[in-house]
Motif scaffolding. Structure first.
Motif, PDB file in Angstrom:
ATOM      1  N   ARG A 115       8.955  56.862  38.746  1.00  0.00           N
ATOM      2  CA  ARG A 115      10.043  56.557  39.778  1.00  0.00           C
ATOM      3  C   ARG A 115       9.494  56.841  41.344  1.00  0.00           C
ATOM      4  NH1 ARG A 115      14.403  61.153  36.964  1.00  0.00           N
ATOM      5  NH2 ARG A 115      15.005  59.751  35.328  1.00  0.00           N
ATOM      6  N   ARG A 127      34.873  61.020  44.151  1.00  0.00           N
ATOM      7  CA  ARG A 127      33.450  61.607  43.926  1.00  0.00           C
ATOM      8  C   ARG A 127      33.781  63.171  44.243  1.00  0.00           C
ATOM      9  NH1 ARG A 127      28.487  58.144  45.740  1.00  0.00           N
ATOM     10  NH2 ARG A 127      29.442  58.216  47.718  1.00  0.00           N
ATOM     11  N   GLU A 170      17.947  64.058  30.385  1.00  0.00           N
ATOM     12  CA  GLU A 170      16.261  64.242  30.570  1.00  0.00           C
ATOM     13  C   GLU A 170      15.635  63.045  30.005  1.00  0.00           C
ATOM     14  OE1 GLU A 170      18.035  66.039  28.441  1.00  0.00           O
ATOM     15  OE2 GLU A 170      17.034  66.004  26.561  1.00  0.00           O
ATOM     16  N   GLU A 224       7.170  62.781  30.584  1.00  0.00           N
ATOM     17  CA  GLU A 224       8.524  62.387  30.200  1.00  0.00           C
ATOM     18  C   GLU A 224       9.701  63.004  31.009  1.00  0.00           C
ATOM     19  OE1 GLU A 224       9.479  60.305  27.060  1.00  0.00           O
ATOM     20  OE2 GLU A 224       7.277  59.905  27.540  1.00  0.00           O
ATOM     21  N   PHE A 225       9.473  64.067  31.432  1.00  0.00           N
ATOM     22  CA  PHE A 225      10.507  64.861  32.210  1.00  0.00           C
ATOM     23  C   PHE A 225      10.418  64.342  33.605  1.00  0.00           C
ATOM     24  CE2 PHE A 225       9.929  67.281  28.149  1.00  0.00           C
ATOM     25  CZ  PHE A 225      11.259  67.097  27.795  1.00  0.00           C
ATOM     26  N   GLN A 279       8.931  61.668  35.123  1.00  0.00           N
ATOM     27  CA  GLN A 279       8.782  60.340  35.120  1.00  0.00           C
ATOM     28  C   GLN A 279       8.347  59.815  36.525  1.00  0.00           C
ATOM     29  OE1 GLN A 279      10.898  57.948  33.519  1.00  0.00           O
ATOM     30  NE2 GLN A 279      11.036  59.483  31.767  1.00  0.00           N
ATOM     31  N   TRP A 324      14.666  56.878  44.132  1.00  0.00           N
ATOM     32  CA  TRP A 324      14.598  58.451  43.694  1.00  0.00           C
ATOM     33  C   TRP A 324      14.262  59.199  44.909  1.00  0.00           C
ATOM     34  CZ3 TRP A 324      16.888  61.097  39.896  1.00  0.00           C
ATOM     35  CH2 TRP A 324      17.337  60.540  38.813  1.00  0.00           C
ATOM     36  N   ARG A 361      19.692  67.699  36.394  1.00  0.00           N
ATOM     37  CA  ARG A 361      20.572  68.631  36.907  1.00  0.00           C
ATOM     38  C   ARG A 361      21.958  67.689  37.418  1.00  0.00           C
ATOM     39  NH1 ARG A 361      17.219  73.477  39.915  1.00  0.00           N
ATOM     40  NH2 ARG A 361      15.578  73.365  38.227  1.00  0.00           N
ATOM     41  N   ILE A 362      23.225  68.324  37.190  1.00  0.00           N
ATOM     42  CA  ILE A 362      24.399  67.375  37.618  1.00  0.00           C
ATOM     43  C   ILE A 362      25.023  68.026  38.469  1.00  0.00           C
ATOM     44  CG2 ILE A 362      26.703  66.497  36.975  1.00  0.00           C
ATOM     45  CD1 ILE A 362      25.550  65.786  34.228  1.00  0.00           C
ATOM     46  N   TYR A 363      25.318  67.651  39.763  1.00  0.00           N
ATOM     47  CA  TYR A 363      25.987  68.242  40.786  1.00  0.00           C
ATOM     48  C   TYR A 363      27.329  67.630  41.311  1.00  0.00           C
ATOM     49  CZ  TYR A 363      22.126  71.359  42.386  1.00  0.00           C
ATOM     50  OH  TYR A 363      21.044  72.411  42.376  1.00  0.00           O
ATOM     51  N   ASP A 364      27.410  66.328  40.584  1.00  0.00           N
ATOM     52  CA  ASP A 364      28.684  65.903  41.153  1.00  0.00           C
ATOM     53  C   ASP A 364      29.434  64.945  39.901  1.00  0.00           C
ATOM     54  OD1 ASP A 364      26.985  63.510  41.158  1.00  0.00           O
ATOM     55  OD2 ASP A 364      27.730  63.065  43.217  1.00  0.00           O
ATOM     56  N   MET A 396       4.881  66.454  29.964  1.00  0.00           N
ATOM     57  CA  MET A 396       5.833  66.738  31.184  1.00  0.00           C
ATOM     58  C   MET A 396       6.206  65.629  31.865  1.00  0.00           C
ATOM     59  SD  MET A 396       7.109  69.421  31.749  1.00  0.00           S
ATOM     60  CE  MET A 396       7.739  69.198  33.463  1.00  0.00           C
ATOM     61  N   TRP A 431      23.443  58.080  37.632  1.00  0.00           N
ATOM     62  CA  TRP A 431      22.613  59.521  37.589  1.00  0.00           C
ATOM     63  C   TRP A 431      23.502  60.496  38.177  1.00  0.00           C
ATOM     64  CZ3 TRP A 431      18.619  59.521  34.483  1.00  0.00           C
ATOM     65  CH2 TRP A 431      18.032  58.402  34.464  1.00  0.00           C
ATOM     66  N   SER A 432      24.779  60.276  38.272  1.00  0.00           N
ATOM     67  CA  SER A 432      25.850  61.230  38.272  1.00  0.00           C
ATOM     68  C   SER A 432      26.767  61.504  36.954  1.00  0.00           C
ATOM     69  CB  SER A 432      26.930  61.078  39.435  1.00  0.00           C
ATOM     70  OG  SER A 432      26.268  60.868  40.561  1.00  0.00           O
ATOM     71  N   GLN A 450      12.329  73.360  34.499  1.00  0.00           N
ATOM     72  CA  GLN A 450      11.398  72.493  34.723  1.00  0.00           C
ATOM     73  C   GLN A 450      11.669  71.266  34.295  1.00  0.00           C
ATOM     74  OE1 GLN A 450       7.678  74.023  33.778  1.00  0.00           O
ATOM     75  NE2 GLN A 450       6.683  73.086  35.885  1.00  0.00           N
ATOM     76  N   ARG A 451      12.429  71.162  32.997  1.00  0.00           N
ATOM     77  CA  ARG A 451      12.544  69.959  32.134  1.00  0.00           C
ATOM     78  C   ARG A 451      13.900  69.392  32.136  1.00  0.00           C
ATOM     79  NH1 ARG A 451       8.773  72.681  29.981  1.00  0.00           N
ATOM     80  NH2 ARG A 451       6.881  71.818  29.030  1.00  0.00           N
ATOM     81  N   ARG A 488      34.956  52.634  42.407  1.00  0.00           N
ATOM     82  CA  ARG A 488      34.905  54.069  42.458  1.00  0.00           C
ATOM     83  C   ARG A 488      36.138  54.739  42.911  1.00  0.00           C
ATOM     84  NH1 ARG A 488      30.649  54.668  45.944  1.00  0.00           N
ATOM     85  NH2 ARG A 488      29.021  54.778  44.552  1.00  0.00           N
ATOM     86  N   ILE A 498      20.722  59.646  44.837  1.00  0.00           N
ATOM     87  CA  ILE A 498      20.911  58.932  43.618  1.00  0.00           C
ATOM     88  C   ILE A 498      21.503  59.957  42.709  1.00  0.00           C
ATOM     89  CG2 ILE A 498      18.905  59.414  42.586  1.00  0.00           C
ATOM     90  CD1 ILE A 498      19.034  56.501  41.360  1.00  0.00           C
ATOM     91  N   ASP A 499      21.585  61.338  42.657  1.00  0.00           N
ATOM     92  CA  ASP A 499      22.037  62.383  41.736  1.00  0.00           C
ATOM     93  C   ASP A 499      22.622  63.422  42.492  1.00  0.00           C
ATOM     94  OD1 ASP A 499      19.791  63.746  42.613  1.00  0.00           O
ATOM     95  OD2 ASP A 499      19.143  63.880  40.307  1.00  0.00           O
ATOM     96  N   ALA A 500      22.613  63.480  43.696  1.00  0.00           N
ATOM     97  CA  ALA A 500      23.284  64.466  44.596  1.00  0.00           C
ATOM     98  C   ALA A 500      22.539  65.703  44.325  1.00  0.00           C
ATOM     99  CB  ALA A 500      24.704  64.498  44.113  1.00  0.00           C
ATOM    100  N   ASN A 501      21.371  65.953  43.915  1.00  0.00           N
ATOM    101  CA  ASN A 501      20.575  67.007  43.797  1.00  0.00           C
ATOM    102  C   ASN A 501      20.166  67.717  45.125  1.00  0.00           C
ATOM    103  OD1 ASN A 501      18.935  67.720  40.582  1.00  0.00           O
ATOM    104  ND2 ASN A 501      20.962  66.557  40.939  1.00  0.00           N
ATOM    105  N   ASN A 549      14.805  60.365  30.966  1.00  0.00           N
ATOM    106  CA  ASN A 549      15.442  58.884  31.586  1.00  0.00           C
ATOM    107  C   ASN A 549      16.459  58.463  30.696  1.00  0.00           C
ATOM    108  OD1 ASN A 549      14.787  57.402  33.928  1.00  0.00           O
ATOM    109  ND2 ASN A 549      13.982  55.729  32.677  1.00  0.00           N
TER     110      ASN A 549
END
Lengths: 613, 613
Positions: free
Chosen positions: B510, A99, A239, B504-505, B507, B545, A79-82, B502, A220-221, A75-76, A96, B434-437, A241
């Motif tokens: 955004r 990727r 986390e 903080e996590f 955000q 986001w 997540r890095i996917y790339d 929460m 954010w990657s 929940q907190r 770049r 932005i973060d590929a999630n 920010n």
């Protein structure tokens, strides 16, 4: 000090754990769940507040799910996917250059294909709360000083710590001592003497955690940013920010001494590397310099197998692939169930010996990978880095940590499916017969320190005689399985885990009602309408919550994915270790004369290799 | 008493909620999240300890996920995936006559296709903890007595409760009063006078919660067991190894008076119905008799729209389809954001009027379904019951609760995809740019009381001029959207939600950084390599986001599933209400002359229907 819920005849502890970082807490949490009286000491006043480790790999997320502790982290966390690659040189501006998906599904077969960024203090907090529910508190401000062993004293270890509040020595007698006390481990120094463990190259990096402002688009990657002239940055979203930046201090073109690397200098260099993008810090939560060499201790335990080291105490390496916290916790995960069975007198010495065999190999694999990885990041060569990644991505994720052949791991010849002795179970969905719930078979059975024995068969009814005979034997004192189960009943009655509120919901007795050491399970491709629980042998009827229909996945089914195709009358048996690794796999034609006796002998031989009763 | 974190000029409350069951707590939790100062009173000493409601439907689970409160419920609850039918008659012994998937995926499109059995007290506990984090406690032992309104007092409602500890009257002045005080609601009685609300048939059932012992094989499925001679049982598995049995008291063949129905009698009858299977109770946690008729109050609010009723206070029905707690909480979910905007002076009266329009229809739909459902269970006719189920299964799951046309819901003609005004968003996965999630688009944007405005386009670049112009206008005071956003900034600055850990996590900024009332979002089928955040209009860059790539789902894509195919230059706009219902859908050819102005007018007209500034 912690005594579980039992009267203790003497003041000897069962296990003393030194160090309340993620590795020491994982070990304690596991042991306490298994009912082992464990004392954990730490030299610090409180848990980690800032900095240090921050990434959980896919296998680690799975481990937390098994422990029922993943929720607050998922929940907190971020997540890095790339992963993105950026390069500049004297001639070309920063751009770049690549990727990639971090964990491509065709290479890394996991339910959670990402790195979960959560601060080490959050991980520690999860464990501290879990331990509190079970009546255990960390003894803080109490550094370990030394230990000694008298041979005549049945290998009892005498530990001395210092209580910083009083300044006095605080002694502990214990059956087992585990040093999870970090790279400068004192337990290791006492255990191995002055002999330093092996050491390879060193490199120095600055680390900054904080809220940044930048127009860099991939912040954010996970991003590797390499300037030919100014060095490299590894940029990791966090986390709250925040962003973590690892900034190289020794690039070939512009090295500086680590001592000269102040926070201001490191920020200045980071800005140089990031140009033409802007970079500034709104807040800085943590700044550090690390110079960690790659090292592996020559031994992970003493000769008596009463003292162990785990985590950074046993091996250290660069933090940049987010491995440290993960490998440390899995050292503990590997050790805990072995200590449990040993304390209970249910294991031969050969079981504890597998800890060093297995985890030293992983540490060495890690160092091999890490050396190439750190070099590639420094070199700024996206092709070399990508190659290093692709080659090692299963290992980085944690699911590629594979053990060699030993008493626990029978590698077998020509396996037809995906399972291998010494490797983890593979993700697979099946339907729980009793309540029609679809479940993840690799995670489904609660982790209670027990082995899982899976029977796979396309037809419960034609395999009935075979299953009846095998189940009768493994439930009886004629086999080691029956004898160990009987001894375990007495042991767990005397030394039982603290009951928690969650047990009311988990209902552990559904899984270890028949035996405290084995959960028996059967998986079949039959249609639900063609089979009832009363068609199973009594032992499997008593374990009716672990009867599964292989009806969720198609091409391949769970059976096919794990074992390849089974013929009409075939029965496969998979022994799964308490930590989720496959032990051994056997296959029989259930209607062959003597197949049942052969299967019983095969089970008996495997478990006699490391269990006793 | 609760004041949020603000100084209150006078002692007037913004909202007083009567009743701290799941409905009242859902309302309070929502309002407090939106920053509204809410006081909640209850006549009971503590939360519900045993009995009462126990089932959360798929839509309710989704709602809890949106609130970030689902974790402990999912970890503790029992999941029902199927339903079994058993019948016996004088001639035939009890046998399974059918087995169905409870929520077949081709009919009910949800992420969690099961009923989650969790005790009402657990649901209340989740809310109580959530409220505590936000500084709110239920005022207990304080039953509501009456309320009055003086016209000259700007519709301020004067409420009187009784403090049972002192015996004294406890008065409250409030802008809004909501009665979530159950089937015997006193708020309803004061509001509607002596006029009873409409009422249909009554039936009587015994209910038993406890741990049973039985050899009945389907006890861990939902099971309807009908004996032609002895009546019917509905059997529901529960958490903590329990089973709930609903036992019919008035079967045609053997009716008994409800008063004669003791616990012993009800158990005896259950055993008769279950024969030849054994049935006994190891423990009984709760026993009750209920005689609930189907009723809907003639009005859900008073004429001034300052007093409302919700949940059982507004409608009641049989509990056997596990609807009560679910529909009650969604009454609150519907009402909370409307009260928020009204308290802030951002809404016309037309907005609050939609509460009764929408939720009275749902209550009537529920009664229609429930009558047939209860009759079919009593009749024991598996075909009739299965028919009733199939017809109503979307409604039972909660995702079939659909609202009629009003100022909020524009039904539109010939929608090409699955979305409809007045219906919920459909599950769909997309990639956050932005973060590929990968994320669930229907749940992704945190619920902060704001509308979501989604732009869908196959090509951000060719639609650029259109998007620029529309975004410029809706950000400016020339449109209601811009004016409301400006007014909301001031309102939220004066009356802001309590900040929690929460946040903080999560955000939240955004999502509501650009406007407190609207989250702007864009979804495109472009490849990631072909588009950067800097290609978007400024308003959408400020909301980076919520930029999504429609790259996860194939045949159909998210766009196709929601809207049907979009042509090359088309832009669709979807207005989504704060409660996740679709408001209206528009489509334009972005390169047509004047299309941008038309889209701006369309948005302006829609939001002018119920917002003001």
């Amino acid at each position: 000090m912690v005594n579980g819920n039992h009267d203790v005849k003497e003041s000897t502890h069962q296990v003393v754990v030194v160090g309340a970082g993620p590795g020491g807490l994982m070990l304690t949490s596991n042991l306490v769940r298994y009912g082992i009286k464990t004392t954990i000491v730490d030299d610090r006043v409180d848990k980690t507040s800032t900095g240090r480790a921050d990434g959980l790999q896919p296998k680690t997320i799975e481990t937390f799910k098994q422990l029922g502790l993943a929720g607050p982290l998922l929940q907190r966390g971020v997540r890095i996917y790339d992963i993105c690659f950026w390069n500049s040189s004297a001639e070309t501006t920063l751009r770049r250059t690549g990727r990639e998906i971090h964990y491509p599904p065709e290479v890394v077969d996991v339910e959670e294909p990402y790195i979960l960024l959560v601060h080490q203090g959050m991980v520690e907090d999860i464990f501290l709360k879990d331990l509190r529910l079970r009546g255990v508190e960390v003894i803080r401000s109490t550094p370990f000083s030394s230990y000694s062993q008298k041979k005549e004293a049945n290998s009892i270890v005498e530990v001395e710590c210092t209580d910083l509040k009083t300044g006095r020595i605080r002694p502990f007698k214990t059956q087992y001592l585990v040093g999870c006390d970090g790279a400068h481990s004192k337990v290791r120094k006492v255990m191995l003497g002055a002999v330093e463990h092996t050491q390879a190259s060193k490199s120095a990096w600055g680390v900054l955690d904080g809220v940044i402002e930048t127009d860099f688009p991939d912040r954010w990657s996970k991003a590797v940013i390499s300037s030919e002239t100014a060095g490299s940055i590894l940029c990791i979203p966090r986390e709250r920010n925040m962003t973590r930046l690892y900034i190289e201090l020794h690039p070939a073109e512009a090295p500086i001494s680590s001592d000269a690397a102040t926070e201001e200098f490191v920020m200045w260099r980071a800005k140089e590397i990031m140009k033409p993008f802007t970079l500034s810090w709104k807040t800085v939560e943590w700044f550090g310099i690390y110079k960690v060499g790659q090292r592996v201790a020559k031994a992970f335990s003493d000769d008596s197998q009463r003292v162990f080291i785990a985590g950074d105490a046993a091996h250290s390496h660069s933090p940049k692939a987010a491995q440290g916290m993960n490998v440390s916790m899995h050292d503990s995960f590997n050790l805990a169930w072995k200590i449990n069975l040993s304390v209970r007198g249910l294991a031969n010495d050969s079981l504890l010996a597998t800890y060093q065999q297995e985890r030293k190999k992983i540490a060495e694999d890690l160092i091999d990978f890490d050396f190439g990885h750190a070099t590639a990041i420094s070199a700024g060569d996206p092709v070399a880095l990508a190659d290093n990644f692709t080659k090692n991505i299963r290992f980085i994720s944690g699911v590629g940590a594979e053990y060699s052949e030993n008493v626990l791991n029978v590698l077998g010849k020509n396996p037809k499916g995906g399972l291998r002795g010494g490797s983890l179970l593979l993700p697979a969905k099946v339907t729980r017969y009793i309540d029609a719930n679809p479940v993840d078979l690799q995670l489904e059975i609660p982790m209670l320190g027990q082995f899982r024995i899976f029977f796979f068969t396309p037809d419960v009814k034609t395999a009935c005689a075979f299953l009846d005979r095998v189940c009768d034997e493994i439930a009886s004192p004629r086999t080691i399985l029956g004898r160990v189960s009987q001894a375990a009943t007495a042991s767990y009655a005397a030394l039982s885990p603290v009951h928690t509120e969650m047990d009311e919901f988990v209902q552990p007795n559904r899984y270890i009602g028949a035996s405290k050491v084995f959960t028996y399970s059967i998986v079949t491709t039959m249609n639900k309408d063609d089979v009832e629980i009363r068609d199973l042998p009594q032992l499997l009827q008593d374990s009716c919550w672990t009867f599964y229909l292989d009806s969720v996945m198609k091409e391949p089914t769970c059976t096919e994915k794990w074992l390849g195709k089974l013929s009409e009358h075939e029965v496969a048996i998979v022994n799964v270790r308490p930590d989720g690794y496959v032990g051994s796999i056997g296959r029989w034609n259930a209607i062959d004369v003597g197949a049942d006796d052969e299967a019983v002998r095969w089970l008996d031989t495997y478990y006699k290799g490391f269990l006793k009763a």
